[in-house]
Design a protein around this motif. Structure first.
Motif, mmCIF file in Angstrom:
data_model
loop_
_atom_site.group_PDB
_atom_site.id
_atom_site.type_symbol
_atom_site.label_atom_id
_atom_site.label_comp_id
_atom_site.label_asym_id
_atom_site.label_seq_id
_atom_site.Cartn_x
_atom_site.Cartn_y
_atom_site.Cartn_z
ATOM 1 N N GLN A 1 8.154 41.350 51.102
ATOM 2 C CA GLN A 1 8.983 42.198 50.247
ATOM 3 C C GLN A 1 8.133 43.041 49.286
ATOM 4 O OE1 GLN A 1 12.280 40.085 48.416
ATOM 5 N NE2 GLN A 1 12.620 38.836 50.229
ATOM 6 N N GLY A 2 6.959 43.456 49.773
ATOM 7 C CA GLY A 2 6.099 44.320 48.979
ATOM 8 C C GLY A 2 5.129 43.595 48.066
ATOM 9 N N PHE A 3 5.149 42.253 48.078
ATOM 10 C CA PHE A 3 4.298 41.483 47.166
ATOM 11 C C PHE A 3 3.043 40.932 47.846
ATOM 12 C CE2 PHE A 3 8.548 41.192 45.247
ATOM 13 C CZ PHE A 3 8.253 41.635 43.962
ATOM 14 N N LEU A 4 2.664 41.518 48.964
ATOM 15 C CA LEU A 4 1.479 41.063 49.680
ATOM 16 C C LEU A 4 0.240 41.221 48.810
ATOM 17 C CD1 LEU A 4 0.907 39.956 52.545
ATOM 18 C CD2 LEU A 4 0.275 42.274 53.200
ATOM 19 N N ASN A 5 -0.529 40.160 48.699
ATOM 20 C CA ASN A 5 -1.722 40.134 47.858
ATOM 21 C C ASN A 5 -2.993 40.359 48.679
ATOM 22 O OD1 ASN A 5 -2.754 39.759 45.204
ATOM 23 N ND2 ASN A 5 -3.486 37.744 45.785
ATOM 24 N N SER A 6 -3.061 39.704 49.854
ATOM 25 C CA SER A 6 -4.202 39.865 50.747
ATOM 26 C C SER A 6 -3.756 39.657 52.185
ATOM 27 C CB SER A 6 -5.315 38.869 50.398
ATOM 28 O OG SER A 6 -4.896 37.547 50.648
ATOM 29 N N ILE A 7 -4.457 40.318 53.116
ATOM 30 C CA ILE A 7 -4.119 40.188 54.529
ATOM 31 C C ILE A 7 -5.378 40.314 55.376
ATOM 32 C CG2 ILE A 7 -3.545 42.654 54.682
ATOM 33 C CD1 ILE A 7 -1.511 41.888 56.873
ATOM 34 N N ALA A 8 -5.497 39.433 56.375
ATOM 35 C CA ALA A 8 -6.571 39.505 57.367
ATOM 36 C C ALA A 8 -5.919 39.888 58.691
ATOM 37 C CB ALA A 8 -7.291 38.167 57.487
ATOM 38 N N PHE A 9 -6.214 41.105 59.161
ATOM 39 C CA PHE A 9 -5.571 41.634 60.366
ATOM 40 C C PHE A 9 -6.120 40.960 61.626
ATOM 41 C CE2 PHE A 9 -4.801 44.936 57.284
ATOM 42 C CZ PHE A 9 -3.574 45.469 57.643
ATOM 43 N N PRO A 10 -5.340 41.002 62.720
ATOM 44 C CA PRO A 10 -5.842 40.476 63.999
ATOM 45 C C PRO A 10 -7.042 41.293 64.484
ATOM 46 C CG PRO A 10 -3.492 40.998 64.117
ATOM 47 C CD PRO A 10 -3.972 41.518 62.825
ATOM 48 N N PHE A 11 -7.793 40.731 65.419
ATOM 49 C CA PHE A 11 -8.986 41.400 65.928
ATOM 50 C C PHE A 11 -8.665 42.513 66.923
ATOM 51 C CE2 PHE A 11 -11.578 37.535 64.782
ATOM 52 C CZ PHE A 11 -12.451 38.213 63.966
ATOM 53 N N TYR A 12 -7.494 42.518 67.491
ATOM 54 C CA TYR A 12 -7.238 43.413 68.624
ATOM 55 C C TYR A 12 -5.975 44.252 68.414
ATOM 56 C CZ TYR A 12 -3.720 39.914 69.877
ATOM 57 O OH TYR A 12 -2.635 39.071 69.849
#
Length: 329
Positions: free
Chosen positions: A116-127
């Motif tokens: 809901q817009g409160f994302l603090n950190s994200i590690a995306f997939p490799f592919y």
């Protein structure tokens, strides 16, 4: 008379036995009722307790695990507090010749919606991730503080303008983990300094050249943490970082292609840092043959399978002796 007395006694004994059994049954029922009263069903667990449990789960378990147990557990899994720090890389790993049947773009959108817009950190997939996916996160979660994303050089060059748009929207950004070709130009680094005033942490893969070291030291004067484990780095580039990054506090060059054992000058300069990590197995750069697609996107091959790469594959849950080009991204 004796027979009559025996009959009466037997009747009384039978009644007493029956009454005793009835009393025992009643007592058992009471005990069961007490147990039922004192026992709570799993679906009736309080939200605070479930949230405390869910905080220990991986993204994968939060999506296709616990929420599928019952309606109440599903509702709690949608709480945005559970979607502030999301590590997709470690939750949906790739295996052997293929990946799990997960569509990364849809997964990223799902995570953003749940936060809901409160994302603090994200590690995306490799592919199968593009700059547009990163832009989607930046637009929906402008308070993002950290992201980790890896892309080959061709995708980076094609989406460079989009990456600049991403940086301009993330005024709260404090750090990132990327491939070197995403930040190897002056325009990008200066934009980070201008648009992200809180930016202090940088980690990238592949190579630290003297040119890039100079750009980092001049364009990111507030940099405090530089994490460079396992990359190709020269002594000259390292000296530039140590001398010119005045506010640097933490530097990690473990498993890099440079031998610092006995290098008095480097260690004297590094004494000003709060933490300087350098001791680990030295990797001989002559044991590798690197191929680049253009001037940055690394598509490497190795002439021998090193202990370092085996450690990395094992840490990701893969076969330590199974070579995969993704090890070099």
């Amino acid at each position: 008379e004796t027979q009559k007395m025996d009959s009466v006694l037997k009747t009384e004994k039978r009644k007493t036995t029956e009454q005793s059994k009835e009393a025992m049954e009643i007592e058992k029922k009471k005990q069961k009722q007490k147990i039922v009263i004192n026992t709570r069903a799993w679906e009736d667990l309080g939200k605070d307790i479930l949230l405390a449990i869910y905080e220990k789960l991986s993204v994968k378990d939060l999506i296709i695990g616990a929420p599928l147990c019952c309606t109440s557990w599903y509702k709690v899994s949608k709480d945005p507090s559970l979607w502030k720090d999301v590590d997709i890389i470690s939750s949906f790993e790739y295996y052997g010749n293929g990946y799990q049947k997960v569509i990364p773009k849809q997964l990223v959108k799902f995570v953003v919606n749940r936060s809901q817009g409160f994302l603090n950190s994200i590690a995306f997939p490799f592919y199968d991730i593009s700059m547009d996916d990163l832009l989607h996160v930046a637009e929906r979660c402008p308070k993002l503080k950290f992201f980790e994303i890896f892309m080959p050089g061709k995708k980076v060059r094609k989406g460079k303008n989009t990456f600049h748009m991403v940086l301009s929207k993330l005024s709260e950004l404090e750090g990132m983990v990327v491939t070197d070709c995403m930040i190897n130009d002056e325009a990008t680094l200066k934009l980070i300094d201008q648009s992200c005033p809180k930016f202090i942490k940088l980690k990238f893969s592949s190579e630290l050249s003297v040119k890039l070291a100079t750009l980092i030291s001049t364009s990111l004067p507030k940099l405090k943490v530089l994490d460079l484990p396992g990359i190709n780095v020269s002594r000259e580039a390292l000296l530039v970082i140590l001398k010119d990054c005045k506010e640097l506090e933490y530097l990690d060059v473990t498993e890099c292609t440079i031998d610092l054992d006995g290098d008095v000058e480097i260690h004297q300069i590094a004494r000003r840092l709060k933490d300087f990590k350098w001791k680990d197995k030295f990797v001989d750069p002559d044991s590798y043959e690197y191929w680049f697609d253009g001037d940055c996107g690394l598509t490497a091959s190795s002439s021998e399978d090193s202990d370092v790469e085996r450690k990395r594959r094992a840490a990701r849950g893969g076969d330590p002796y199974d070579y995969d080009p993704m090890d070099y991204y």
